[in-house]
Design a protein around this motif. Structure first.
Motif, short mmCIF file in Angstrom:
data_model
loop_
_atom_site.label_atom_id
_atom_site.label_comp_id
_atom_site.label_asym_id
_atom_site.label_seq_id
_atom_site.Cartn_x
_atom_site.Cartn_y
_atom_site.Cartn_z
N MET A 128 0.85 -1.17 0.00
CA MET A 128 0.00 0.00 0.00
C MET A 128 0.90 1.23 0.00
O MET A 128 1.94 1.25 0.64
CB MET A 128 -0.91 0.01 1.22
CG MET A 128 -1.86 1.18 1.21
SD MET A 128 -3.25 1.05 2.34
CE MET A 128 -2.49 1.29 3.90
N LYS A 129 0.46 2.24 -0.73
CA LYS A 129 1.23 3.49 -0.85
C LYS A 129 0.26 4.65 -0.71
O LYS A 129 -0.80 4.66 -1.35
CB LYS A 129 1.92 3.52 -2.20
CG LYS A 129 2.76 4.75 -2.45
CD LYS A 129 3.41 4.64 -3.82
CE LYS A 129 4.14 5.89 -4.18
NZ LYS A 129 4.71 5.81 -5.53
N THR A 136 -0.02 8.86 -1.02
CA THR A 136 0.63 10.05 -1.54
C THR A 136 -0.29 11.25 -1.33
O THR A 136 -1.48 11.18 -1.65
CB THR A 136 0.93 9.90 -3.05
OG1 THR A 136 1.65 8.69 -3.27
CG2 THR A 136 1.73 11.07 -3.57
N GLU A 153 -3.04 4.10 -2.75
CA GLU A 153 -2.91 2.97 -3.67
C GLU A 153 -2.93 1.70 -2.83
O GLU A 153 -2.02 1.46 -2.03
CB GLU A 153 -1.60 3.07 -4.45
CG GLU A 153 -1.41 1.93 -5.42
CD GLU A 153 -0.06 1.98 -6.10
OE1 GLU A 153 -0.02 2.32 -7.29
OE2 GLU A 153 0.94 1.72 -5.42
N LYS A 155 -3.10 -1.47 -4.05
CA LYS A 155 -2.21 -2.44 -4.69
C LYS A 155 -1.85 -1.90 -6.07
O LYS A 155 -2.66 -1.22 -6.71
CB LYS A 155 -2.88 -3.81 -4.82
CG LYS A 155 -4.12 -3.81 -5.70
CD LYS A 155 -4.72 -5.20 -5.80
CE LYS A 155 -5.91 -5.19 -6.75
NZ LYS A 155 -6.44 -6.51 -6.95
N PRO A 156 -0.63 -2.19 -6.52
CA PRO A 156 -0.27 -1.74 -7.87
C PRO A 156 -1.02 -2.57 -8.91
O PRO A 156 -0.92 -3.79 -8.92
CB PRO A 156 1.24 -1.98 -7.93
CG PRO A 156 1.54 -2.96 -6.85
CD PRO A 156 0.45 -2.85 -5.84
N TYR A 178 0.10 3.84 11.30
CA TYR A 178 -0.13 2.54 10.68
C TYR A 178 0.04 1.49 11.76
O TYR A 178 0.99 1.53 12.53
CB TYR A 178 0.88 2.31 9.55
CG TYR A 178 0.89 0.90 9.03
CD1 TYR A 178 -0.06 0.48 8.12
CD2 TYR A 178 1.86 -0.01 9.43
CE1 TYR A 178 -0.06 -0.81 7.61
CE2 TYR A 178 1.87 -1.30 8.94
CZ TYR A 178 0.90 -1.69 8.04
OH TYR A 178 0.91 -2.97 7.55
#
Length: 65
Positions: free
Chosen positions: A1-2, A4, A15, A17-18, A60
């Motif tokens: 997970m990302k 931004t 995000e 998952k890519p 997190y």
């Protein structure tokens, strides 16, 4: 997970998952869901993020099963 945060547009993108986005759906006026080819959510866009989320504070936590 990302996660931004785009300060210039006050937009938060999560995000999960890519994946290649096949479709974007409006959840509401300021929230968009990106879906992959199987209909799974792979990303979330939140507009006006400062009003809708506590941007300066982020934590997190992973909880053991």
């Amino acid at each position: 997970m990302k996660i931004t945060y785009f300060q210039d547009t006050d937009t938060l993108y999560i995000e999960l998952k890519p994946a290649e986005v096949s479709e974007t759906r409006d959840l509401d006026e300021n929230t968009l869901l990106d879906l992959d080819q199987h209909g799974n959510i792979c990303g979330i866009t939140i507009e006006h993020a400062k009003e809708r989320a506590d941007i300066p504070s982020f934590s997190y936590e992973q909880v053991a099963a």
